[in-house]
Design a protein around this motif. Structure first.
Motif, PDB file in Angstrom:
ATOM      1  N   LEU A 178     -25.337  -8.236  83.485  1.00  0.00           N
ATOM      2  CA  LEU A 178     -24.100  -8.885  83.696  1.00  0.00           C
ATOM      3  C   LEU A 178     -23.144  -8.423  82.560  1.00  0.00           C
ATOM      4  CD1 LEU A 178     -25.263 -12.378  84.854  1.00  0.00           C
ATOM      5  CD2 LEU A 178     -24.534 -10.412  86.359  1.00  0.00           C
ATOM      6  N   PRO A 179     -22.017  -8.296  82.837  1.00  0.00           N
ATOM      7  CA  PRO A 179     -20.848  -7.695  81.754  1.00  0.00           C
ATOM      8  C   PRO A 179     -20.255  -9.055  80.838  1.00  0.00           C
ATOM      9  CG  PRO A 179     -19.670  -8.307  83.864  1.00  0.00           C
ATOM     10  CD  PRO A 179     -21.191  -8.427  84.158  1.00  0.00           C
ATOM     11  N   ARG A 180     -20.489  -8.934  79.686  1.00  0.00           N
ATOM     12  CA  ARG A 180     -19.959  -9.831  78.582  1.00  0.00           C
ATOM     13  C   ARG A 180     -19.310  -9.021  77.561  1.00  0.00           C
ATOM     14  NH1 ARG A 180     -23.038  -9.371  74.269  1.00  0.00           N
ATOM     15  NH2 ARG A 180     -24.969  -7.871  74.313  1.00  0.00           N
ATOM     16  N   ALA A 181     -18.539  -9.832  76.622  1.00  0.00           N
ATOM     17  CA  ALA A 181     -17.706  -9.151  75.689  1.00  0.00           C
ATOM     18  C   ALA A 181     -18.657  -8.830  74.523  1.00  0.00           C
ATOM     19  CB  ALA A 181     -16.578 -10.016  75.031  1.00  0.00           C
ATOM     20  N   ASN A 186     -22.776  -2.297  66.899  1.00  0.00           N
ATOM     21  CA  ASN A 186     -24.189  -1.753  67.340  1.00  0.00           C
ATOM     22  C   ASN A 186     -24.544  -2.337  68.428  1.00  0.00           C
ATOM     23  OD1 ASN A 186     -26.974  -1.378  67.523  1.00  0.00           O
ATOM     24  ND2 ASN A 186     -27.039  -0.279  65.590  1.00  0.00           N
ATOM     25  N   LEU A 187     -24.686  -1.446  69.571  1.00  0.00           N
ATOM     26  CA  LEU A 187     -24.958  -2.065  70.874  1.00  0.00           C
ATOM     27  C   LEU A 187     -26.393  -2.890  71.027  1.00  0.00           C
ATOM     28  CD1 LEU A 187     -24.038  -2.398  73.947  1.00  0.00           C
ATOM     29  CD2 LEU A 187     -25.131  -0.225  74.393  1.00  0.00           C
ATOM     30  N   GLN A 188     -27.312  -2.250  70.457  1.00  0.00           N
ATOM     31  CA  GLN A 188     -28.562  -2.859  70.396  1.00  0.00           C
ATOM     32  C   GLN A 188     -28.789  -4.058  69.712  1.00  0.00           C
ATOM     33  OE1 GLN A 188     -32.076  -0.327  69.418  1.00  0.00           O
ATOM     34  NE2 GLN A 188     -33.276  -1.890  69.298  1.00  0.00           N
ATOM     35  N   VAL A 189     -27.986  -4.377  68.398  1.00  0.00           N
ATOM     36  CA  VAL A 189     -28.101  -5.515  67.464  1.00  0.00           C
ATOM     37  C   VAL A 189     -27.122  -6.312  68.380  1.00  0.00           C
ATOM     38  CG1 VAL A 189     -27.095  -6.347  65.680  1.00  0.00           C
ATOM     39  CG2 VAL A 189     -28.329  -4.144  65.338  1.00  0.00           C
ATOM     40  N   ASP A 190     -26.255  -6.048  69.031  1.00  0.00           N
ATOM     41  CA  ASP A 190     -25.464  -7.223  69.898  1.00  0.00           C
ATOM     42  C   ASP A 190     -26.227  -7.653  71.113  1.00  0.00           C
ATOM     43  OD1 ASP A 190     -22.497  -8.193  70.513  1.00  0.00           O
ATOM     44  OD2 ASP A 190     -22.922  -7.125  72.260  1.00  0.00           O
ATOM     45  N   MET A 191     -26.938  -6.983  71.903  1.00  0.00           N
ATOM     46  CA  MET A 191     -27.884  -7.462  72.690  1.00  0.00           C
ATOM     47  C   MET A 191     -28.749  -8.273  72.235  1.00  0.00           C
ATOM     48  SD  MET A 191     -27.347  -6.081  75.702  1.00  0.00           S
ATOM     49  CE  MET A 191     -28.741  -6.129  76.669  1.00  0.00           C
ATOM     50  N   ILE A 192     -29.513  -7.894  71.117  1.00  0.00           N
ATOM     51  CA  ILE A 192     -30.411  -8.772  70.580  1.00  0.00           C
ATOM     52  C   ILE A 192     -29.986 -10.249  69.963  1.00  0.00           C
ATOM     53  CG2 ILE A 192     -32.085  -8.999  68.704  1.00  0.00           C
ATOM     54  CD1 ILE A 192     -32.238  -5.992  68.396  1.00  0.00           C
ATOM     55  N   LEU A 193     -28.841 -10.295  69.454  1.00  0.00           N
ATOM     56  CA  LEU A 193     -28.277 -11.304  68.872  1.00  0.00           C
ATOM     57  C   LEU A 193     -27.529 -12.176  69.810  1.00  0.00           C
ATOM     58  CD1 LEU A 193     -27.025 -10.054  65.175  1.00  0.00           C
ATOM     59  CD2 LEU A 193     -29.155 -11.615  65.769  1.00  0.00           C
ATOM     60  N   GLN A 260     -22.564 -14.916  91.700  1.00  0.00           N
ATOM     61  CA  GLN A 260     -21.252 -15.595  91.409  1.00  0.00           C
ATOM     62  C   GLN A 260     -21.617 -16.291  89.874  1.00  0.00           C
ATOM     63  OE1 GLN A 260     -20.735 -18.424  94.685  1.00  0.00           O
ATOM     64  NE2 GLN A 260     -19.873 -16.960  95.851  1.00  0.00           N
ATOM     65  N   LEU A 261     -20.551 -16.101  88.959  1.00  0.00           N
ATOM     66  CA  LEU A 261     -20.871 -16.316  87.736  1.00  0.00           C
ATOM     67  C   LEU A 261     -20.231 -17.782  87.294  1.00  0.00           C
ATOM     68  CD1 LEU A 261     -20.071 -12.940  85.793  1.00  0.00           C
ATOM     69  CD2 LEU A 261     -22.190 -14.019  86.991  1.00  0.00           C
ATOM     70  N   ASP A 262     -20.721 -18.610  86.414  1.00  0.00           N
ATOM     71  CA  ASP A 262     -20.324 -19.853  86.038  1.00  0.00           C
ATOM     72  C   ASP A 262     -19.249 -19.982  84.876  1.00  0.00           C
ATOM     73  OD1 ASP A 262     -21.764 -19.327  83.831  1.00  0.00           O
ATOM     74  OD2 ASP A 262     -23.262 -20.902  84.402  1.00  0.00           O
ATOM     75  N   ALA A 263     -18.692 -20.548  84.253  1.00  0.00           N
ATOM     76  CA  ALA A 263     -17.847 -20.433  83.004  1.00  0.00           C
ATOM     77  C   ALA A 263     -18.388 -19.597  81.883  1.00  0.00           C
ATOM     78  CB  ALA A 263     -17.264 -21.945  82.601  1.00  0.00           C
ATOM     79  N   GLN A 264     -19.848 -19.836  81.615  1.00  0.00           N
ATOM     80  CA  GLN A 264     -20.370 -19.285  80.620  1.00  0.00           C
ATOM     81  C   GLN A 264     -20.960 -17.776  80.810  1.00  0.00           C
ATOM     82  OE1 GLN A 264     -21.348 -22.631  81.535  1.00  0.00           O
ATOM     83  NE2 GLN A 264     -20.086 -23.007  79.797  1.00  0.00           N
ATOM     84  N   GLY A 265     -20.481 -17.332  82.065  1.00  0.00           N
ATOM     85  CA  GLY A 265     -21.064 -15.960  82.460  1.00  0.00           C
ATOM     86  C   GLY A 265     -22.315 -15.713  82.923  1.00  0.00           C
ATOM     87  N   LEU A 266     -23.072 -17.049  83.390  1.00  0.00           N
ATOM     88  CA  LEU A 266     -24.196 -16.726  83.887  1.00  0.00           C
ATOM     89  C   LEU A 266     -24.384 -17.045  85.382  1.00  0.00           C
ATOM     90  CD1 LEU A 266     -26.337 -19.225  81.444  1.00  0.00           C
ATOM     91  CD2 LEU A 266     -26.601 -16.828  81.626  1.00  0.00           C
ATOM     92  N   PRO A 267     -24.881 -16.421  86.031  1.00  0.00           N
ATOM     93  CA  PRO A 267     -24.925 -16.398  87.846  1.00  0.00           C
ATOM     94  C   PRO A 267     -25.571 -17.798  88.066  1.00  0.00           C
ATOM     95  CG  PRO A 267     -27.064 -15.448  86.907  1.00  0.00           C
ATOM     96  CD  PRO A 267     -26.259 -15.829  85.769  1.00  0.00           C
TER      97      PRO A 267
END
Length: 605
Positions: A178-181, A186-193, A260-267
């Motif tokens: 799902l898309p997010r900011a 570093n893309l991998q570090v961002d995914m981890i954290l 469909q996503l909620d306010a936190q960006g979760l489905p």
């Protein structure tokens, strides 16, 4: 007489089989193993015997390779048989099987793995293990495959549980995509954290789906400097395990398409009652590697998220510093926390040494006890993002505390550059009490960890304007108390030795404070280190990698205090005589001074 008869019998056996070939011996052992017995389990002594025989000989023929495959299958409770053409050896279990394609000389041509309900797929890793004759590692792989289906019950139950695990994995991958900011370069570090599901790796060949959910700044630097180290940081394996009670598990995706996503960006998930699901004697599991020390309050939150009870009988509670010391291997051989103060020396670059004390009485409180968590049960994919956020929160606290724990203990020698006492204030905050050599009062740094990304510091020091934002920024970038204290100590020392600082008062006007100097580290626009780079000044080695991570843009600039951030000053007299003026009564000058005196440090009091 019985002894004589026994010796004679052994002698007869020796003479009978002295001229037999190894192949005939193998066949004899296998015949003994294949004889029908009341016990369906394989005979362990015979298996060990055959294994020793195989290890004593090189596998250099077709029959020898088939024999080796058969004994490994028996070790793991699997079946085996040879195809009529004698070119393929099948290793079979209830939920999967392997096809090992053999050449006439015993060489392995291919290895195919067929999971339940799936077509056989060639496995390069398993093939290389057999080609290299790394049979022990191959056997471990078989064990891993078998553990994926470690569910009591008949084959029908195992098939349903495996199906539920497959749909869980697919839903977790959907959430991960799902898309997010982005928050990190570093893309991998961002995914981890920051990723809702961390850095997700699909399962294969006996290895379950893996989630990398936390990595510290020091681990990031290690990964940058050594790309062959593999995954470091905190991992969680997505598996399934037996449960004492039944749980409703999904037998289809619970994420409608399109999501469909909620306010936190979760489905928004479909209720389990509205999709195909079944009650099963199992639940999903996150297996933490390595096990994570967790405070009791965090363990309670796990159950609140999943609504699955964690049996207290399976948990061993201990003072939290003891868990950290045990996990870090810095317990000095001690099995239990003796309630005494734990004293550590932390070396920093430039031959600087800090002293950190964790008072035993303060950390012995029941609310601060913890346990090593290795398995977290859950029943729904919606639980995973919340569980990972909680685990990251605990990891941030652990990383800060671990930065003060080393294998070095006090001994007669040079005086340390800074003496600190680390005290718990709550389950998610701690205070660092320290003493500057040119001051007659104590200073306190309060560290609050609201979550893994929101760390704030409040400095209570005599005669100094607020540097809360500066200290908070340094701490978030390095996640190390000693490194932060070194930067803070140097900043305070520079300001104390320079122009007089404004007097402490209830409020401080921004007009009374001189412009603040930037953080003592910088990086040129092209990424190269400037001549004034001061990464070493806070204990970070100067490299191109560290320059990028700890650049001026990443750290920001120091800011001046505002009226809302005015300093809260405590003199020695106030701390000792006015309890209401001291928000940290456990950091009393009397207690701290007594500790310093006991450690032969009167010159600093």
């Amino acid at each position: 007489m019985a002894v004589v008869g026994s010796k004679s019998f052994i002698s007869d056996l020796h003479s009978k089989y002295a001229e037999k070939t190894w192949n005939e011996t193998f066949k004899l052992v296998r015949r003994c193993m294949d004889k029908s017995r009341g016990d369906t389990k394989p005979c362990e002594p015979l298996i060990r015997c055959l294994k020793i025989l195989h290890e004593a000989l090189n596998v250099s023929s077709l029959s020898a390779m088939v024999s080796r495959l058969e004994i490994m299958a028996k070790q793991r409770g699997m079946g085996s048989h040879l195809s009529p053409t004698e070119t393929t050896c099948y290793l079979t279990a209830d939920m999967f099987y392997l096809e090992v394609l053999l050449l006439p000389g015993g060489e392995v041509e291919d290895v195919k793995l067929a999971q339940h309900g799936e077509a056989p797929v060639s496995s390069e890793s398993l093939l290389q293990l057999l080609k290299s004759k790394k049979f022990e590692e191959f056997s471990v792989k078989l064990k891993g495959l078998s553990s994926l289906y470690n569910i009591p019950g008949d084959n029908e139950t195992k098939i349903k549980v495996y199906t539920a695990l497959q749909f869980l994995g697919k839903d977790l991958q959907k959430i991960s995509h799902l898309p997010r900011a982005l928050r990190e370069c570093n893309l991998q570090v961002d995914m981890i954290l920051n990723g809702r599901i961390g850095y997700l790796t699909a399962g294969s060949e006996g290895i379950p789906m893996t989630i990398q959910y936390y990595i510290s700044p020091s681990d990031i630097l290690l990964e940058m400097s050594d790309s062959e180290r593999g995954s470091i940081g905190q991992l969680a394996l997505v598996t399934v395990g037996p449960s004492d009670s039944t749980h409703r598990l999904q037998m289809a995706s619970v994420i409608p398409q399109p999501p469909q996503l909620d306010a936190q960006g979760l489905p928004l998930f479909s209720p389990l009652c509205e999709v195909l699901s079944e009650m099963m004697p199992a639940c999903f599991q996150l297996k933490l590697q390595p096990p994570l020390p967790m405070l009791s309050s965090f363990v309670e939150k796990l159950s609140q998220i999943t609504d699955v009870a964690i049996a207290d009988a399976d948990l061993q509670w201990a003072p939290f510093p003891q868990l950290m010391m045990t996990l870090l291997g810095e317990n000095g051989g001690k099995k239990t926390w003796d309630g005494q103060d734990a004293h550590f020396l932390v070396p920093l670059p430039g031959k600087e040494i800090h002293s950190y004390v964790l008072p035993g009485a303060a950390w012995e409180e029941a609310a601060l006890r913890g346990t090593l968590m290795s398995t977290i049960p859950f029943t729904h994919p919606a639980h995973v993002p919340a569980l990972l956020e909680l685990l990251r929160h605990q990891c941030a606290i652990n990383t800060l505390l671990a930065s003060c724990i080393t294998s070095l203990r006090p001994s007669p020698g040079p005086v340390c550059d800074l003496y600190c006492e680390v005290l718990p204030e709550s389950g998610s905050s701690l205070s660092v009490t320290f003493h500057l050599s040119d001051s007659d009062s104590l200073s306190v740094l309060l560290v609050n960890v609201a979550d893994s990304r929101k760390l704030t510091c409040s400095l209570f020091a005599v005669g100094s304007e607020s540097m809360d934002e500066y200290v908070s920024r340094v701490l978030k970038r390095c996640m190390s108390i000693p490194v932060t204290m070194r930067a803070l100590n140097r900043r305070l020392s520079k300001r104390t030795c320079g122009e007089p600082l404004p007097a402490c008062s209830a409020t401080i006007s921004t007009a009374d404070v001189s412009p603040a100097s930037p953080l003592p580290m910088s990086c040129e626009a092209d990424g190269s280190l400037s001549s004034g780079s001061g990464l070493e000044s806070i204990g970070i080695p100067t490299t191109s990698s560290t320059a990028a991570v700890f650049s001026q843009d990443a750290m920001g600039t120091d800011t001046t205090a505002t009226a809302a951030e005015s300093a809260f000053c405590l003199s020695v007299a106030e701390v000792n005589t006015n309890p209401t003026a001291n928000p940290y009564p456990c950091a009393s000058v009397c207690v701290y001074s007594q500790w310093m005196h006991n450690n032969h440090l009167p010159e600093l009091i």
